[in-house]
Structures are given as C-alpha cells and as structure tokens.
Design an enzyme around this catalytic site. Structure first.
Site, mmCIF file in Angstrom:
data_model
loop_
_atom_site.group_PDB
_atom_site.id
_atom_site.type_symbol
_atom_site.label_atom_id
_atom_site.label_comp_id
_atom_site.label_asym_id
_atom_site.label_seq_id
_atom_site.Cartn_x
_atom_site.Cartn_y
_atom_site.Cartn_z
ATOM 1 C CG LEU A 192 -1.913 -1.094 1.277
ATOM 2 C CD1 LEU A 192 -2.895 -0.846 2.602
ATOM 3 C CD2 LEU A 192 -2.537 -1.403 -0.113
ATOM 4 N N GLY A 193 2.248 1.321 -0.064
ATOM 5 C CA GLY A 193 3.070 2.400 0.132
ATOM 6 C C GLY A 193 3.164 2.940 -1.500
ATOM 7 C CG MET A 210 8.808 2.937 -4.186
ATOM 8 S SD MET A 210 8.839 3.646 -5.787
ATOM 9 C CE MET A 210 9.946 2.150 -6.586
ATOM 10 C CB THR A 219 13.315 -1.807 1.474
ATOM 11 O OG1 THR A 219 12.132 -2.126 1.062
ATOM 12 C CG2 THR A 219 13.391 -0.965 2.628
ATOM 13 C CB ALA A 232 18.257 -2.902 -6.947
ATOM 14 N N PRO A 233 19.437 -0.525 -4.453
ATOM 15 C CG PRO A 233 21.224 0.340 -3.359
ATOM 16 C CD PRO A 233 21.096 -0.775 -4.542
ATOM 17 C CG PHE A 288 14.697 -1.115 -9.182
ATOM 18 C CD1 PHE A 288 14.875 -2.454 -9.629
ATOM 19 C CD2 PHE A 288 14.020 -1.267 -7.629
ATOM 20 C CE1 PHE A 288 15.048 -3.808 -8.575
ATOM 21 C CE2 PHE A 288 14.092 -2.219 -6.912
ATOM 22 C CZ PHE A 288 14.584 -3.612 -7.469
ATOM 23 C CG HIS A 318 15.272 11.149 -2.114
ATOM 24 N ND1 HIS A 318 16.882 11.386 -2.262
ATOM 25 C CD2 HIS A 318 15.040 10.031 -2.850
ATOM 26 C CE1 HIS A 318 17.033 10.316 -3.075
ATOM 27 N NE2 HIS A 318 16.012 9.589 -3.398
ATOM 28 C CG HIS A 319 9.797 11.533 -1.122
ATOM 29 N ND1 HIS A 319 9.381 10.897 0.296
ATOM 30 C CD2 HIS A 319 10.141 10.660 -1.685
ATOM 31 C CE1 HIS A 319 9.934 9.925 0.219
ATOM 32 N NE2 HIS A 319 10.270 9.446 -0.955
ATOM 33 C CE LYS A 370 16.254 8.198 0.587
ATOM 34 N NZ LYS A 370 15.678 6.718 0.509
HETATM 35 P P1 NAD Z 1 6.014 4.260 1.931
HETATM 36 O O1 NAD Z 1 6.153 4.592 3.470
HETATM 37 O O2 NAD Z 1 5.317 4.811 0.841
HETATM 38 O O3 NAD Z 1 5.665 2.612 1.738
HETATM 39 C C1 NAD Z 1 5.990 1.754 2.800
HETATM 40 C C2 NAD Z 1 4.917 0.815 3.200
HETATM 41 O O4 NAD Z 1 5.461 -0.303 3.746
HETATM 42 C C3 NAD Z 1 3.695 1.308 3.777
HETATM 43 O O5 NAD Z 1 2.630 1.216 3.175
HETATM 44 C C4 NAD Z 1 3.757 0.429 5.146
HETATM 45 O O6 NAD Z 1 2.506 0.548 5.802
HETATM 46 C C5 NAD Z 1 4.337 -0.696 4.666
HETATM 47 N N1 NAD Z 1 4.912 -1.437 5.821
HETATM 48 C C6 NAD Z 1 5.675 -1.041 7.157
HETATM 49 N N2 NAD Z 1 6.022 -1.961 7.673
HETATM 50 C C7 NAD Z 1 5.613 -3.171 7.295
HETATM 51 C C8 NAD Z 1 5.674 -4.591 7.502
HETATM 52 N N3 NAD Z 1 6.022 -4.778 8.685
HETATM 53 N N4 NAD Z 1 5.153 -5.220 6.514
HETATM 54 C C9 NAD Z 1 4.566 -4.892 5.522
HETATM 55 N N5 NAD Z 1 4.388 -3.542 5.035
HETATM 56 C C10 NAD Z 1 4.909 -2.784 5.870
HETATM 57 O O7 NAD Z 1 7.471 4.245 1.343
HETATM 58 P P2 NAD Z 1 7.981 3.910 -0.143
HETATM 59 O O8 NAD Z 1 8.349 5.724 -0.566
HETATM 60 O O9 NAD Z 1 7.122 3.301 -1.048
HETATM 61 O O10 NAD Z 1 9.440 3.628 0.047
HETATM 62 C C11 NAD Z 1 9.499 2.305 0.379
HETATM 63 C C12 NAD Z 1 11.255 1.925 0.326
HETATM 64 O O11 NAD Z 1 11.782 1.967 -0.875
HETATM 65 C C13 NAD Z 1 12.200 3.131 1.071
HETATM 66 O O12 NAD Z 1 12.940 2.272 1.645
HETATM 67 C C14 NAD Z 1 12.690 3.952 -0.121
HETATM 68 O O13 NAD Z 1 13.926 4.305 0.036
HETATM 69 C C15 NAD Z 1 12.792 2.706 -0.998
HETATM 70 N N6 NAD Z 1 12.661 3.413 -2.379
HETATM 71 C C16 NAD Z 1 13.601 2.548 -3.366
HETATM 72 C C17 NAD Z 1 13.562 2.794 -4.645
HETATM 73 C C18 NAD Z 1 14.581 1.882 -5.479
HETATM 74 O O14 NAD Z 1 14.640 2.194 -6.681
HETATM 75 N N7 NAD Z 1 15.320 0.828 -5.140
HETATM 76 C C19 NAD Z 1 12.988 3.799 -5.329
HETATM 77 C C20 NAD Z 1 12.019 4.513 -4.413
HETATM 78 C C21 NAD Z 1 11.930 4.130 -2.835
#
Ligand code: NAD
Length: 265
Positions: free
Chosen positions: A10-11, A13, A98, A123-124, A126, A153-154, A157
């Site tokens: 639901l996040g 990403m 993540t 992958a930090p 993508f 970043h937003h 983060k």
């Molecule tokens: P976000 O806060 O919008 O989403 C995180 C989601 O994880 C939320 O819906 C939250 O409820 C859920 N969550 C929390 N604890 C949980 C658990 N124990 N089990 C299951 N779900 C759980 O964050 P986001 O912006 O989507 O970013 C998520 C991660 O991805 C961050 O670490 C961010 O830095 C990383 N990110 C990586 C890339 C990449 O290209 N690798 C790109 C963007 C973001």
C-alpha cells in the site's frame, strides 16, 4: 507465470509495483502484504475493480500459503531485513528496493542466499538513468577526483543519505580511493553543514515536498566543474528495472547487490 507477492503493497512504491506486475506479461500478482488496511481489497487502493487479492499483514503465512516465486519488498528500514530472511528460508526469491541496510547486513543475506541456493536481488535504485549516472560519475572521477554528491528526495524518506548516494560514493571511492578534499583547516559553524563524509567525499541530503528522487554528482577541477544529474520525476521510472529484476532473479541462485550487475553484465 512468475508468481509475485508485494510487501509494503500500500506504500508509494508498493502500489506502483502491484500495478506494474498486474500489467506485465508472464507475471501474476498473487498476494499483497502491508500493516495498514488489513483485510481490505487491494483493488480498492489501486483503483482496479475485480481484483481478488486482500491485504494481509502476515508475510510468513502468505509465502507458505501462496508459494510465490518472487517477493518484491518496498517496506522500510528495520522491516525489510526480517522479510528477506523469511523469503529466502521459504525458497522465495526476494527482489528488494527498500533502502537503509548496512553492508554487513547485505553480506549476511549473501551468505544466506548462497546457503539456500536462492536467487536474490537488492537494488538501491531501479532506474536505468541513475545506474548510468553512477557509471559515468565513476568514469569521470578518474580525471576529476574531487567530488561532492547532492541527493534530493521527498520529505517522507526515512534514511539519509539515499541508497543511491551511497552506491555512487562506493563506485567513486573504488576508482579514486580515500582522499582529503577541501581546506584541511575548514570548520563547521553549524554542525553538519559540510554533509556526511564517505572516504573524504561529502554527501548532502535535501528533503522537501515536491521532490521524488534526484541526484547531482559534482566533480571539480582547475577552472571547471562537471555535473552529472539524474531526476526521477515519477515512480513509474522504477518499473522497467523492477520487472527486469523479477525476470532475471528467476535464473539466479545467489544474491546480487545492485541492478547494474544484471544490466551491464
Ligand atoms: P512508503 O512509506 O510509501 O511505503 C512503505 C509501506 O510499507 C507502507 O505502506 C507501510 O505501511 C508498509 N509497511 C511498514 N511496515 C511493514 C511491515 N512490517 N510489513 C509490510 N508492510 C509494511 O515508502 P516508499 O516511498 O514506497 O518507499 C519504500 C522503500 O523503498 C524506502 O526504503 C525507499 O527508500 C525505497 N525506495 C527504493 C527505490 C529503488 O529504486 N530501489 C525507489 C524508491 C523508494
């Protein structure tokens, strides 16, 4: 069909990933895990009718009941570590976006994946553009070893500096090594003004509403600077790389850190 479960569904990403998997050829989204809105219909969050999947908060049960091939993880630092361990121990290949894990933790997962002969990708970043930025910056640092990194970043983060900034600094340090930059006698009037220090390279993290994910690598030489910049202006930018990772992880039996190691192999 590659069966996929998304954790953090639901996040920001996670939702984008669910939509991308649903549209991707040869993939099937079978489950969604999050700690919010448990039991709700995933489709209601994605604006898609007729989607049977309900949000679960129990990753272990989801993996054991649905037996997916791949777990996509976009949760948060502190949660992702347990998820990777659960996936590998259940024979499910983690594809992890993540950020915020230490290199010791990544090494631990490398050993766990090898011991279980399970493919895994962490992958930090993508986006192909960011991976090219890292490659070009490392190349340029051979000629311009004085480097500072600014990542923007937003403001939601959690970790700083970004995983991409750390990867960039690692790639540049591999070329130029540890190096003293700037005035040896410089001092900060406000703590942190000069940013984080990685092998003598300064990393500055900006957090503001309005940004998605951006980074500038500034290389300084005598009488000139070279700036290499990448901008992710929407989260769709991550999806081609993510889907490529889901496909490629199927034929791995070890952990790969960094999508560049699958892209530029
Ligand atoms: P976000 O806060 O919008 O989403 C995180 C989601 O994880 C939320 O819906 C939250 O409820 C859920 N969550 C929390 N604890 C949980 C658990 N124990 N089990 C299951 N779900 C759980 O964050 P986001 O912006 O989507 O970013 C998520 C991660 O991805 C961050 O670490 C961010 O830095 C990383 N990110 C990586 C890339 C990449 O290209 N690798 C790109 C963007 C973001």
């Amino acid at each position: 069909m590659i069966k996929v479960v998304v954790a953090g569904a639901l996040g920001r990403m996670g939702q984008e990933s669910c939509k991308a998997v649903l549209k991707a050829e040869g993939m099937e989204l079978v489950g969604a895990v999050d700690t919010r809105e448990i039991g709700s219909a995933l489709g209601a969050h994605l604006g898609i009718a007729d989607l049977e999947i309900k949000v679960s908060d129990n990753l272990e049960k989801t993996l054991q009941d649905l037996k997916p091939d791949v777990l996509i993880d976009f949760t948060r630092p502190g949660v992702v570590q347990g998820n990777i361990e659960l996936a590998i121990k259940n024979g499910v290949r983690p594809v992890v976006g993540t950020t915020g894990m230490s290199s010791e933790e990544i090494e631990k997962f490398r050993e766990l994946a090898a011991a279980n002969q399970v493919g895994a990708l962490i992958a930090p970043n993508f986006t192909i553009g960011a991976l090219l930025m890292i490659k070009f910056a490392a190349e340029a640092a051979k000629y311009f070893p004085h480097v500072e990194i600014i990542e923007l970043h937003h403001d939601q983060k959690m970790d700083a500096p970004s995983g991409t900034a750390i990867k960039t600094a690692e790639a540049i340090a591999a070329v130029r090594g540890n190096m003293a930059q700037g005035m040896p006698s410089e001092f900060e009037k406000i703590e942190g003004s000069r940013g984080g220090n990685y092998e003598g390279m300064r990393i500055h993290s900006v957090r503001l509403p309005g940004f998605v994910a951006h980074q500038e690598v500034i290389l300084g030489g005598v009488g000139q600077t070279l700036t290499i910049r990448h901008d992710s202006i929407s989260r769709e930018s991550y999806m081609p790389g993510l889907l490529l990772a889901v496909r490629k992880v199927m034929s791995l039996n070890h952990l790969v850190y960094g999508l560049e190691n699958l892209l530029f192999e």
